[in-house]
Design a protein around this motif. Structure first.
Motif, PDB file in Angstrom:
ATOM      1  N   PHE A  63     -29.976 -13.831  22.493  1.00  0.00           N
ATOM      2  CA  PHE A  63     -30.728 -12.736  23.110  1.00  0.00           C
ATOM      3  C   PHE A  63     -29.860 -11.998  24.116  1.00  0.00           C
ATOM      4  CE2 PHE A  63     -33.278 -11.397  26.821  1.00  0.00           C
ATOM      5  CZ  PHE A  63     -34.002 -10.374  26.224  1.00  0.00           C
ATOM      6  N   TRP A  64     -29.171 -12.726  24.982  1.00  0.00           N
ATOM      7  CA  TRP A  64     -28.335 -12.085  25.998  1.00  0.00           C
ATOM      8  C   TRP A  64     -27.126 -11.404  25.368  1.00  0.00           C
ATOM      9  CZ3 TRP A  64     -30.694 -11.249  30.246  1.00  0.00           C
ATOM     10  CH2 TRP A  64     -31.691 -12.142  30.678  1.00  0.00           C
ATOM     11  N   HIS A  65     -26.659 -11.956  24.250  1.00  0.00           N
ATOM     12  CA  HIS A  65     -25.540 -11.316  23.548  1.00  0.00           C
ATOM     13  C   HIS A  65     -25.957  -9.954  22.996  1.00  0.00           C
ATOM     14  CE1 HIS A  65     -22.948 -10.453  20.042  1.00  0.00           C
ATOM     15  NE2 HIS A  65     -22.000 -10.966  20.795  1.00  0.00           N
ATOM     16  N   VAL A  66     -27.135  -9.889  22.363  1.00  0.00           N
ATOM     17  CA  VAL A  66     -27.571  -8.615  21.784  1.00  0.00           C
ATOM     18  C   VAL A  66     -27.936  -7.609  22.876  1.00  0.00           C
ATOM     19  CG1 VAL A  66     -28.329  -9.666  19.615  1.00  0.00           C
ATOM     20  CG2 VAL A  66     -29.982  -9.384  21.456  1.00  0.00           C
ATOM     21  N   VAL A  67     -28.427  -8.092  24.018  1.00  0.00           N
ATOM     22  CA  VAL A  67     -28.682  -7.184  25.147  1.00  0.00           C
ATOM     23  C   VAL A  67     -27.369  -6.549  25.605  1.00  0.00           C
ATOM     24  CG1 VAL A  67     -29.354  -7.066  27.576  1.00  0.00           C
ATOM     25  CG2 VAL A  67     -30.783  -8.309  25.971  1.00  0.00           C
ATOM     26  N   GLY A  68     -26.323  -7.383  25.719  1.00  0.00           N
ATOM     27  CA  GLY A  68     -25.019  -6.862  26.130  1.00  0.00           C
ATOM     28  C   GLY A  68     -24.437  -5.890  25.113  1.00  0.00           C
ATOM     29  N   THR A  69     -24.561  -6.232  23.829  1.00  0.00           N
ATOM     30  CA  THR A  69     -24.032  -5.362  22.774  1.00  0.00           C
ATOM     31  C   THR A  69     -24.765  -4.021  22.757  1.00  0.00           C
ATOM     32  OG1 THR A  69     -23.474  -7.283  21.405  1.00  0.00           O
ATOM     33  CG2 THR A  69     -23.613  -5.155  20.290  1.00  0.00           C
ATOM     34  N   THR A  70     -26.096  -4.068  22.854  1.00  0.00           N
ATOM     35  CA  THR A  70     -26.887  -2.839  22.857  1.00  0.00           C
ATOM     36  C   THR A  70     -26.542  -1.976  24.059  1.00  0.00           C
ATOM     37  OG1 THR A  70     -28.688  -4.096  21.829  1.00  0.00           O
ATOM     38  CG2 THR A  70     -29.229  -1.920  22.662  1.00  0.00           C
ATOM     39  N   THR A  71     -26.394  -2.596  25.220  1.00  0.00           N
ATOM     40  CA  THR A  71     -26.049  -1.864  26.442  1.00  0.00           C
ATOM     41  C   THR A  71     -24.675  -1.214  26.315  1.00  0.00           C
ATOM     42  OG1 THR A  71     -27.375  -3.391  27.779  1.00  0.00           O
ATOM     43  CG2 THR A  71     -25.730  -2.075  28.936  1.00  0.00           C
ATOM     44  N   LEU A  72     -23.721  -1.955  25.754  1.00  0.00           N
ATOM     45  CA  LEU A  72     -22.369  -1.422  25.567  1.00  0.00           C
ATOM     46  C   LEU A  72     -22.389  -0.193  24.661  1.00  0.00           C
ATOM     47  CD1 LEU A  72     -19.265  -1.891  25.998  1.00  0.00           C
ATOM     48  CD2 LEU A  72     -19.311  -3.167  23.845  1.00  0.00           C
ATOM     49  N   ILE A  73     -23.059  -0.306  23.513  1.00  0.00           N
ATOM     50  CA  ILE A  73     -23.138   0.810  22.571  1.00  0.00           C
ATOM     51  C   ILE A  73     -23.832   2.005  23.218  1.00  0.00           C
ATOM     52  CG2 ILE A  73     -24.192   1.593  20.408  1.00  0.00           C
ATOM     53  CD1 ILE A  73     -23.790  -1.254  19.322  1.00  0.00           C
ATOM     54  N   ALA A  74     -24.961   1.745  23.883  1.00  0.00           N
ATOM     55  CA  ALA A  74     -25.756   2.830  24.456  1.00  0.00           C
ATOM     56  C   ALA A  74     -24.984   3.582  25.539  1.00  0.00           C
ATOM     57  CB  ALA A  74     -27.063   2.274  25.022  1.00  0.00           C
ATOM     58  N   PHE A  75     -24.378   2.863  26.480  1.00  0.00           N
ATOM     59  CA  PHE A  75     -23.728   3.532  27.612  1.00  0.00           C
ATOM     60  C   PHE A  75     -22.465   4.276  27.192  1.00  0.00           C
ATOM     61  CE2 PHE A  75     -26.641   1.170  30.184  1.00  0.00           C
ATOM     62  CZ  PHE A  75     -26.734   1.873  31.371  1.00  0.00           C
ATOM     63  N   ILE A  76     -21.660   3.665  26.311  1.00  0.00           N
ATOM     64  CA  ILE A  76     -20.438   4.359  25.872  1.00  0.00           C
ATOM     65  C   ILE A  76     -20.802   5.572  25.026  1.00  0.00           C
ATOM     66  CG2 ILE A  76     -18.348   4.163  24.471  1.00  0.00           C
ATOM     67  CD1 ILE A  76     -18.112   1.271  25.317  1.00  0.00           C
ATOM     68  N   ALA A  77     -21.733   5.401  24.086  1.00  0.00           N
ATOM     69  CA  ALA A  77     -22.120   6.504  23.200  1.00  0.00           C
ATOM     70  C   ALA A  77     -22.716   7.665  23.991  1.00  0.00           C
ATOM     71  CB  ALA A  77     -23.118   6.016  22.146  1.00  0.00           C
ATOM     72  N   VAL A  78     -23.618   7.371  24.917  1.00  0.00           N
ATOM     73  CA  VAL A  78     -24.269   8.439  25.682  1.00  0.00           C
ATOM     74  C   VAL A  78     -23.272   9.123  26.616  1.00  0.00           C
ATOM     75  CG1 VAL A  78     -26.050   8.932  27.405  1.00  0.00           C
ATOM     76  CG2 VAL A  78     -26.553   7.401  25.501  1.00  0.00           C
ATOM     77  N   ALA A 156     -16.710   2.073  15.422  1.00  0.00           N
ATOM     78  CA  ALA A 156     -17.229   2.869  14.305  1.00  0.00           C
ATOM     79  C   ALA A 156     -18.684   3.254  14.541  1.00  0.00           C
ATOM     80  CB  ALA A 156     -17.090   2.082  13.001  1.00  0.00           C
ATOM     81  N   ILE A 157     -19.487   2.306  15.010  1.00  0.00           N
ATOM     82  CA  ILE A 157     -20.910   2.577  15.275  1.00  0.00           C
ATOM     83  C   ILE A 157     -21.057   3.623  16.377  1.00  0.00           C
ATOM     84  CG2 ILE A 157     -23.039   1.564  16.204  1.00  0.00           C
ATOM     85  CD1 ILE A 157     -22.164  -1.067  14.791  1.00  0.00           C
ATOM     86  N   ILE A 158     -20.286   3.463  17.444  1.00  0.00           N
ATOM     87  CA  ILE A 158     -20.339   4.419  18.560  1.00  0.00           C
ATOM     88  C   ILE A 158     -19.901   5.806  18.086  1.00  0.00           C
ATOM     89  CG2 ILE A 158     -19.254   5.028  20.760  1.00  0.00           C
ATOM     90  CD1 ILE A 158     -19.190   1.970  21.358  1.00  0.00           C
ATOM     91  N   SER A 159     -18.869   5.868  17.256  1.00  0.00           N
ATOM     92  CA  SER A 159     -18.384   7.157  16.747  1.00  0.00           C
ATOM     93  C   SER A 159     -19.453   7.873  15.935  1.00  0.00           C
ATOM     94  CB  SER A 159     -17.129   6.946  15.890  1.00  0.00           C
ATOM     95  OG  SER A 159     -16.097   6.361  16.651  1.00  0.00           O
ATOM     96  N   VAL A 160     -20.154   7.127  15.088  1.00  0.00           N
ATOM     97  CA  VAL A 160     -21.214   7.725  14.270  1.00  0.00           C
ATOM     98  C   VAL A 160     -22.356   8.215  15.153  1.00  0.00           C
ATOM     99  CG1 VAL A 160     -22.968   7.235  12.508  1.00  0.00           C
ATOM    100  CG2 VAL A 160     -20.639   6.403  12.200  1.00  0.00           C
ATOM    101  N   GLU A 161     -22.717   7.427  16.159  1.00  0.00           N
ATOM    102  CA  GLU A 161     -23.774   7.833  17.087  1.00  0.00           C
ATOM    103  C   GLU A 161     -23.387   9.108  17.837  1.00  0.00           C
ATOM    104  OE1 GLU A 161     -27.026   6.208  18.388  1.00  0.00           O
ATOM    105  OE2 GLU A 161     -26.769   6.137  16.219  1.00  0.00           O
TER     106      GLU A 161
END
Length: 291
Positions: A63-78, A156-161
């Motif tokens: 759970f904490w791993h996916v929270v960290g991953t989601t936060t990383l993707i969201a903040f860098i992408a935005v 790759a995911i961040i780039s697509v977002e």
């Protein structure tokens, strides 16, 4: 018809009650289920466990791993969406030649379904047969693990977002830029202010309220990312790119663990709420200062 006319209730209340039933009932049912041990496969009778599901989730490293991953993707992408979006909006606001064509082309990615975008990206970035790796091989470079190595897959995911949702930021910021008064810039020009000084002294402060709103909207939406990750990597390699919504999907639609999934959904809501409150609390003094 006056405001005191009772006939208005005949039209308003049925619609309001329907909306409340459709939205409130699932929410209450999901909250109730989060306190139960309930599985559909294998079928198990519902059993009240109180905060057991929440405790198990909070003690689960995944759970904490996916929270960290989601936060990383969201903040860098935005962050990238905002910087690129603001830059493009400033350029388009200068009335460049072919402005209408540029606006249309920039909006096209936002109009395509995220699943379709992810499918195309997966084909392009395929480690063995993707055209991008074939091009690199042609020029003598080795194949890159775009979707099979954690750092590359996240990139790759961040780039697509960024590619798909930057147009939203451009659209909103361009609308804000076109409402700024010209007389302020004329006064700054008389004071021999450079374009850089005008940006930091006039444009950026006056655009701050809409910037805060745009970043907030995109941040909330980025935390809900599932389709791009599901199609491109499936959460892999391993669970290194798994997000909160994909984790909920795995628990709910593959393991049919409804009680656990409901608890996860409400913890997700709490995470989003806390991040939103912290974000607004940090920026509130800055916004009040620039009023």
């Amino acid at each position: 018809m006056t405001r005191q006319d009772p006939i208005k209730h005949f039209f308003i209340w049925p619609a309001l009650l329907i909306v409340l039933v459709i939205s409130i009932f699932p929410l209450i049912y999901s909250l109730t289920t989060s306190f139960m041990s309930l599985r559909l496969v294998p079928p198990m009778p519902a059993r009240f466990v109180g905060f057991g599901n929440y405790t198990e989730l909070l003690q689960n490293p995944r759970f904490w791993h996916v929270v960290g991953t989601t936060t990383l993707i969201a903040f860098i992408a935005v962050s990238l969406q905002y910087v690129i979006g603001f830059s493009v909006a400033l350029a388009l606001n200068r009335r460049v030649p072919g402005e209408g064509l540029f606006r249309l082309s920039f909006l096209l990615p936002m109009l395509v379904a995220p699943v379709a975008v992810a499918l195309i990206a997966r084909q392009i970035l395929n480690p063995t047969m993707g055209p991008l790796n074939e091009l690199m091989t042609f020029f003598g470079f080795p194949n890159l693990p775009f979707l099979t190595k954690t750092s590359w897959a996240l990139g790759a995911i961040i780039s697509v977002e960024v590619w798909q949702w930057t147009p939203f930021v451009i659209l909103m910021l361009l609308a804000g830029l076109q409402t700024l008064p010209d007389d302020v810039y004329e006064a700054a020009a008389l004071e021999n202010a450079t374009p850089w000084q005008q940006f930091w002294g006039i444009t950026f402060p006056m655009m701050l309220p809409i910037s805060v709103a745009v970043v907030f909207i995109r941040l909330i939406e980025s935390y809900k990312i599932i389709d791009t990750v599901f199609v491109m990597t499936g959460g892999g390699p391993g669970i290194s790119t798994e997000t909160l919504t994909l984790f909920a999907y795995q628990e709910g639609f593959k393991k049919f663990n409804l009680g656990y999934t409901s608890a996860l959904s409400f913890l997700f809501l709490i995470v989003i709420t806390v991040i939103g409150l912290v974000y607004l609390a940090i920026l509130k003094p800055i916004l009040e200062k620039h009023k």
